[in-house]
Write a protein that holds these residues in place. Sequence first.
Motif, PDB file in Angstrom:
ATOM      1  N   MET A 153      56.413  24.672  43.179  1.00 42.11           N
ATOM      2  CA  MET A 153      56.739  24.919  44.584  1.00 42.11           C
ATOM      3  C   MET A 153      55.872  24.066  45.509  1.00 42.11           C
ATOM      4  SD  MET A 153      59.200  27.112  44.540  1.00 42.11           S
ATOM      5  CE  MET A 153      59.347  28.117  46.018  1.00 42.11           C
ATOM      6  N   LYS A 154      54.610  23.950  45.174  1.00 36.90           N
ATOM      7  CA  LYS A 154      53.682  23.218  46.044  1.00 36.90           C
ATOM      8  C   LYS A 154      53.957  21.727  46.029  1.00 36.90           C
ATOM      9  CE  LYS A 154      48.683  22.592  46.926  1.00 36.90           C
ATOM     10  NZ  LYS A 154      48.551  23.231  48.232  1.00 36.90           N
ATOM     11  N   TYR A 155      54.163  21.179  44.823  1.00 34.96           N
ATOM     12  CA  TYR A 155      54.272  19.726  44.706  1.00 34.96           C
ATOM     13  C   TYR A 155      55.706  19.245  44.540  1.00 34.96           C
ATOM     14  CZ  TYR A 155      49.253  20.246  44.123  1.00 34.96           C
ATOM     15  OH  TYR A 155      47.940  20.564  44.320  1.00 34.96           O
ATOM     16  N   GLY A 167      51.912  28.165  48.003  1.00 41.92           N
ATOM     17  CA  GLY A 167      51.435  26.786  48.104  1.00 41.92           C
ATOM     18  C   GLY A 167      50.050  26.595  48.688  1.00 41.92           C
ATOM     19  N   LEU A 168      49.361  27.672  49.076  1.00 35.49           N
ATOM     20  CA  LEU A 168      47.979  27.489  49.555  1.00 35.49           C
ATOM     21  C   LEU A 168      47.023  27.455  48.365  1.00 35.49           C
ATOM     22  CD1 LEU A 168      47.706  29.785  52.708  1.00 35.49           C
ATOM     23  CD2 LEU A 168      48.845  27.577  52.412  1.00 35.49           C
ATOM     24  N   GLY A 169      46.023  26.618  48.448  1.00 38.21           N
ATOM     25  CA  GLY A 169      45.068  26.464  47.344  1.00 38.21           C
ATOM     26  C   GLY A 169      45.156  25.044  46.834  1.00 38.21           C
ATOM     27  N   LYS A 170      44.026  24.458  46.530  1.00 34.19           N
ATOM     28  CA  LYS A 170      44.013  23.075  46.062  1.00 34.19           C
ATOM     29  C   LYS A 170      43.273  22.972  44.744  1.00 34.19           C
ATOM     30  CE  LYS A 170      44.200  19.409  48.864  1.00 34.19           C
ATOM     31  NZ  LYS A 170      45.600  19.169  49.160  1.00 34.19           N
ATOM     32  N   MET A 214      45.208  22.395  55.202  1.00 35.14           N
ATOM     33  CA  MET A 214      45.048  21.478  54.067  1.00 35.14           C
ATOM     34  C   MET A 214      46.340  21.302  53.282  1.00 35.14           C
ATOM     35  SD  MET A 214      41.284  21.691  52.395  1.00 35.14           S
ATOM     36  CE  MET A 214      41.097  23.461  52.258  1.00 35.14           C
ATOM     37  N   SER A 215      47.229  22.262  53.371  1.00 32.18           N
ATOM     38  CA  SER A 215      48.486  22.133  52.640  1.00 32.18           C
ATOM     39  C   SER A 215      49.621  21.627  53.541  1.00 32.18           C
ATOM     40  CB  SER A 215      48.871  23.484  52.037  1.00 32.18           C
ATOM     41  OG  SER A 215      49.176  24.392  53.078  1.00 32.18           O
ATOM     42  N   GLY A 216      49.257  21.252  54.763  1.00 36.26           N
ATOM     43  CA  GLY A 216      50.265  20.689  55.660  1.00 36.26           C
ATOM     44  C   GLY A 216      51.229  21.710  56.238  1.00 36.26           C
ATOM     45  N   LEU A 223      40.442  13.576  52.906  1.00 40.72           N
ATOM     46  CA  LEU A 223      41.604  14.141  52.209  1.00 40.72           C
ATOM     47  C   LEU A 223      42.152  13.157  51.182  1.00 40.72           C
ATOM     48  CD1 LEU A 223      43.526  16.058  55.026  1.00 40.72           C
ATOM     49  CD2 LEU A 223      41.860  16.923  53.395  1.00 40.72           C
ATOM     50  N   ASN A 254      52.445  14.556  54.762  1.00 40.86           N
ATOM     51  CA  ASN A 254      52.211  15.849  54.125  1.00 40.86           C
ATOM     52  C   ASN A 254      51.268  15.680  52.936  1.00 40.86           C
ATOM     53  OD1 ASN A 254      52.797  18.063  52.035  1.00 40.86           O
ATOM     54  ND2 ASN A 254      53.703  18.877  53.906  1.00 40.86           N
ATOM     55  N   PRO A 255      50.233  16.522  52.830  1.00 39.78           N
ATOM     56  CA  PRO A 255      49.244  16.342  51.769  1.00 39.78           C
ATOM     57  C   PRO A 255      49.738  16.754  50.385  1.00 39.78           C
ATOM     58  CG  PRO A 255      48.693  18.248  53.113  1.00 39.78           C
ATOM     59  CD  PRO A 255      49.872  17.604  53.749  1.00 39.78           C
ATOM     60  N   ASP A 256      50.755  17.590  50.310  1.00 40.83           N
ATOM     61  CA  ASP A 256      51.204  18.073  49.005  1.00 40.83           C
ATOM     62  C   ASP A 256      52.293  17.192  48.403  1.00 40.83           C
ATOM     63  OD1 ASP A 256      49.415  20.103  49.084  1.00 40.83           O
ATOM     64  OD2 ASP A 256      50.837  21.666  49.619  1.00 40.83           O
ATOM     65  N   THR A 284      53.733  27.942  40.876  1.00 35.73           N
ATOM     66  CA  THR A 284      53.026  27.482  42.071  1.00 35.73           C
ATOM     67  C   THR A 284      52.936  25.947  42.139  1.00 35.73           C
ATOM     68  OG1 THR A 284      50.968  27.982  40.873  1.00 35.73           O
ATOM     69  CG2 THR A 284      51.715  29.592  42.494  1.00 35.73           C
ATOM     70  N   SER A 336      38.767  19.486  46.450  1.00 39.49           N
ATOM     71  CA  SER A 336      39.824  19.424  45.439  1.00 39.49           C
ATOM     72  C   SER A 336      39.311  19.107  44.038  1.00 39.49           C
ATOM     73  CB  SER A 336      40.914  18.432  45.861  1.00 39.49           C
ATOM     74  OG  SER A 336      41.661  18.994  46.904  1.00 39.49           O
TER      75      SER A 336
END
Lengths: 359, 359, 359, 359
Positions: free
Chosen positions: C112-114, D215-218, D349-351, B8, B354-356, C109, C2
Amino acid sequence: MSNTFGTLFKITTWGESHGKAIGVVVDGCPAGLEINEEDVQKELDKRAPGQSEVVTSRMEDDKVEMLSGMFEGRTTGMPISMLIYNKDIDSSKYEKIKYLLRPGHADFTYQMKYGFRDYRGGGRSSARETAARVAAGAIAKKLLERHGIKIMAYVKEIAGIKAKKIDYNEIYKNNVRCPDKNAARKMEQAILKAKNEGDSVGGICEIIALNVPFGLGKPIYNKLEADLGSAILGINAVKGIEFGSGFELAKMKGSMSNDEFVLKSNNIATKTNHHGGILGGISTGMPIVMRAVVKPASSILKKQKTINYKTMKQESISVEGRHDPATIVRFPPIAEAMTAIVLADHMLMSGKMNPDKLN
Amino acid sequence: MSNTFGTLFKITTWGESHGKAIGVVVDGCPAGLEINEEDVQKELDKRAPGQSEVVTSRMEDDKVEMLSGMFEGRTTGMPISMLIYNKDIDSSKYEKIKYLLRPGHADFTYQMKYGFRDYRGGGRSSARETAARVAAGAIAKKLLERHGIKIMAYVKEIAGIKAKKIDYNEIYKNNVRCPDKNAARKMEQAILKAKNEGDSVGGICEIIALNVPFGLGKPIYNKLEADLGSAILGINAVKGIEFGSGFELAKMKGSMSNDEFVLKSNNIATKTNHHGGILGGISTGMPIVMRAVVKPASSILKKQKTINYKTMKQESISVEGRHDPATIVRFPPIAEAMTAIVLADHMLMSGKMNPDKLN
Amino acid sequence: MSNTFGTLFKITTWGESHGKAIGVVVDGCPAGLEINEEDVQKELDKRAPGQSEVVTSRMEDDKVEMLSGMFEGRTTGMPISMLIYNKDIDSSKYEKIKYLLRPGHADFTYQMKYGFRDYRGGGRSSARETAARVAAGAIAKKLLERHGIKIMAYVKEIAGIKAKKIDYNEIYKNNVRCPDKNAARKMEQAILKAKNEGDSVGGICEIIALNVPFGLGKPIYNKLEADLGSAILGINAVKGIEFGSGFELAKMKGSMSNDEFVLKSNNIATKTNHHGGILGGISTGMPIVMRAVVKPASSILKKQKTINYKTMKQESISVEGRHDPATIVRFPPIAEAMTAIVLADHMLMSGKMNPDKLN
Amino acid sequence: MSNTFGTLFKITTWGESHGKAIGVVVDGCPAGLEINEEDVQKELDKRAPGQSEVVTSRMEDDKVEMLSGMFEGRTTGMPISMLIYNKDIDSSKYEKIKYLLRPGHADFTYQMKYGFRDYRGGGRSSARETAARVAAGAIAKKLLERHGIKIMAYVKEIAGIKAKKIDYNEIYKNNVRCPDKNAARKMEQAILKAKNEGDSVGGICEIIALNVPFGLGKPIYNKLEADLGSAILGINAVKGIEFGSGFELAKMKGSMSNDEFVLKSNNIATKTNHHGGILGGISTGMPIVMRAVVKPASSILKKQKTINYKTMKQESISVEGRHDPATIVRFPPIAEAMTAIVLADHMLMSGKMNPDKLN
């Protein structure tokens, strides 16, 4: 990766010590390899306990079943699933100590990490799982044999007693897998002495791979030492690994540790083998030589202090059950298996073996 | 994986000793980490040579540039590309020995595997590449610091001389990265003596990680020993690694090597640390302790026999150029970097980070 | 994975639209391939905007630099790092809309994600990143050329206007990359009309791979459709992909969709190609045919409703800046690149190309 | 990866249509999930044939056995091995056509790639294998349920007949898994008509995922479309996939296809869903919508031309045996399973889900 190991030749193992079964899926074996359950069984039998006083009395009468990936006696290139049912299970001894953390074992870490664990016989953390690796290794070995590659592991040292000579024929003639008959006798005595005292011993296993072609290993992060190291350090109870002259190199000078290049039957080779068959992470064609240290078996009858994690009180524990006083003696076939898996993977990764079908 | 390391938290390094530049792409760093080029430079400077007589005189005046993955002083969660231009390159010494296989080096294996190689300064096989790892490690370290995790590596032994005490403040006060002032002086003398003889020395580096939370490591094939082992064994010149009491365990009894569980401020801990902070492949919360052996530098002035692979004739070689007589003294920051990368990866994989985005 | 794509032939890309640079590390290219910056530049130029009225006026005067993995004009088997500095950057337009979520874009997105993002030009989510893929694809293409494999992508449909004939020579003679001269003219008019209305259009790109040998693709989870699908669906703005007769198959009968086997110059082939060159996830030797749909460009001048995420109030937005009214016209070289990367990877994985050195 | 799919939540499947058994190892399921064989069986039953005239008469009376990774009714975090023995096997029909390449099937490609194949019932290339995926998907679904995520797949079109309304309750009330009762009746008739003519039909399946968090998806290479695309395109007979408005986007203008942002109960959402719940490769919180095309079943009674690869002569073939005339009707549970596996993987993967133990 977790329970999968390898890049092109891959194994995925599963199963617990006292569960219904253990098994492995081997993925990436090229089509056309002739192999059968007897070939795999032969390797499993080398690992099996219940063969002498120096190992556990649990009868692991392992019978492997091949469930897929085979057709008319040959591999098809599809995943090979192998399964071994667990027999002769006795979980009663574990029930009464289920809240006591056995020193040296993974009880504590599994309990903390997963919040919950299968405490019977160590669950997944038991060396029982290594039978699945040995089954997978049997296939890797058979692949390597076609290229003349031969892997041998044996006990080099137990409780301070060292093998003084290496006679490959001797290894499976004694109960401690030692290539030196005399040392073997002394090792066996040391093990029995420890056992009688409710104690256990550790040791060192040496692993040799012969006829490995030059060119295996992928810099920078899949050097052969890194991949073999990962494979061997991932086996239960291993706490160190060294290649070639290993830790002795700390005391050497460069003029001694550097292996000079010479011609041998018109091929470039090295005169000595301090490098253990690997330079720059890539095989040189010289024998690959490594040694792993296996810690003393953690399960001992002798009383030790520990914590009951339910009451959070100090208690003492005496680990009953059927245990190996020297897990090292069962280690060689496991080490051979993991070595074979890494080398088969690198044979594929370096293009020396066709990934689809044997040529 | 080859030139990518990690699951990761991943690094991909590139570049050769005498090419235009070297660099690394760090992928998987969560968004929101404050870091800048000075933070990275600080780590690089710890590795830089040209600082004393015991290292090469090549001035690696490395200046790192961060080219992506940052915005307004913080990481964005996107890949961080870092680049270091190669300066002070002198390839002339390599031109004249380009067909001579330097003993101990990867010349032979690269030539055979790839049929062709960048012979200038060892090309990709040069330890020059490790600067990229150190840059990546700086980011991992910064992430770990937020959780109080501290990694320290130092020279434990050189040429048979051992550090007798561990004073962390001492490490970067001497030229050999030794935590024992007196031992440091003797080590330095031993290195200079070897250098004057046109020779080199090897040694042992100890790496400690403090405040690592319990629960890092993923059985069965990503045990912490396996992943740390792979990381450290993948560094140039490393030929062995051990955890906790390591190879000494071969001589111990179970009653001694088992670390008893005790309560420390109401938490479960072990009384001793023969296990080196890892049980069942999972961190216990005790300090992680490992040692790696670094072989003597391969480049020596002393004449050695070798083969000219163009003429296939025996010749002798004296490796001129600007070399480290003891690569071990530049090893600690590299070992710290790789250790930090593995631990950051496992912090993500165990859900402790947390990975994000940083919480 | 990724920011890394591939198994044996792998690319790792990095960089943002308005950052210092973008780049890619290509890992797994065998040693010995003759390639230079001009070869890569040629592919980049096919993607470059600023060539006509139908694309953005941003001058991406991309000049690629190869920083590693090359020696004397040939690849060494080591990672190839390529870098393109960002020029002609104007971030001012983005500053004033930084809290407004642009409809159709990834602003929402990423934010929100990061929890935070580089809002300049879309940051990492910008199609700017695809230049790095095209650079990597140039290497893959060169590898495939050695085996006679040829990849061509072109615009099949824009705004409802379809190409009626396929003349490969026509593709790069018009501004819309259409193999049908007449359709190209109409497409161009449709794009300009939309542009004048402050709007944008979408389209369909067809990708063909000729002379692909049978046997590429690894069941069960690396079928060729799965890997090509992942590669193409991962390109900005793509919302669908189909192989062979694709969605038309829903209306066919088996007796029609099944491609009968016939002999062609003594080799087994199929009479028709509804299967698009792939059966059971493995290439058949027939042309690989796929089509991807590219949505209309999200950046439009026309007013749209959106949310200001700082005030959490409704606002309206008009996206100024230099945008493509039809991103589809810049899509073909990117699709070619990703297709080439997947096929090169599978050539290695199926043993049809040696991973170490070209034979 | 080949027979392993996923990054943190991973499945490894094995087994052939007419082999002893098929199975799957699920790795990466956090500890503490309550699940049992009945939960898995329920999903398998949805896929089971032998339920009506529109499917094969082979009775796949699949009974799943869970062999590991469970303790006292809960998952332990260890790999979960599941096995289904093959019953009601009749290989006789395949013996006589073993040298004839069945059009539309993988006979040709497997034979050429592996030089040899298990021809009984298609061996590994049979859709039989998908039962293992469904078993794995049952675990993923159970994990997702804890977060309110619901996945539904249904038949949207068969032989040109389209569902005109979506009533989730209707799906499993008819034999064709269609959410529109009236359309279902017509679809069934179309299938039987084709069956009577010795032919088969294709169709389109729609898959919906509700309550997927944002937030899902990398990015850049594990965008949700790329990973879902890889998962769905890897299922037998799928030749295309589209997200949201999919291929219709080719005809839209940006002002229409862009989904405007609005406030819904104080949260940012989009007014329309042309984007299918994914922007920039990351979930937006809107329903994920995708459609896959499934080609007509390849096994048909109608005579087709083919090649006998032993004699290399043209022959004609009529594929007897017990076949589905419309594999599409068995497709929905498989599509649900693969979608669940991808989403569970991305939750980890997104915690958003702890990888070690359920919180």
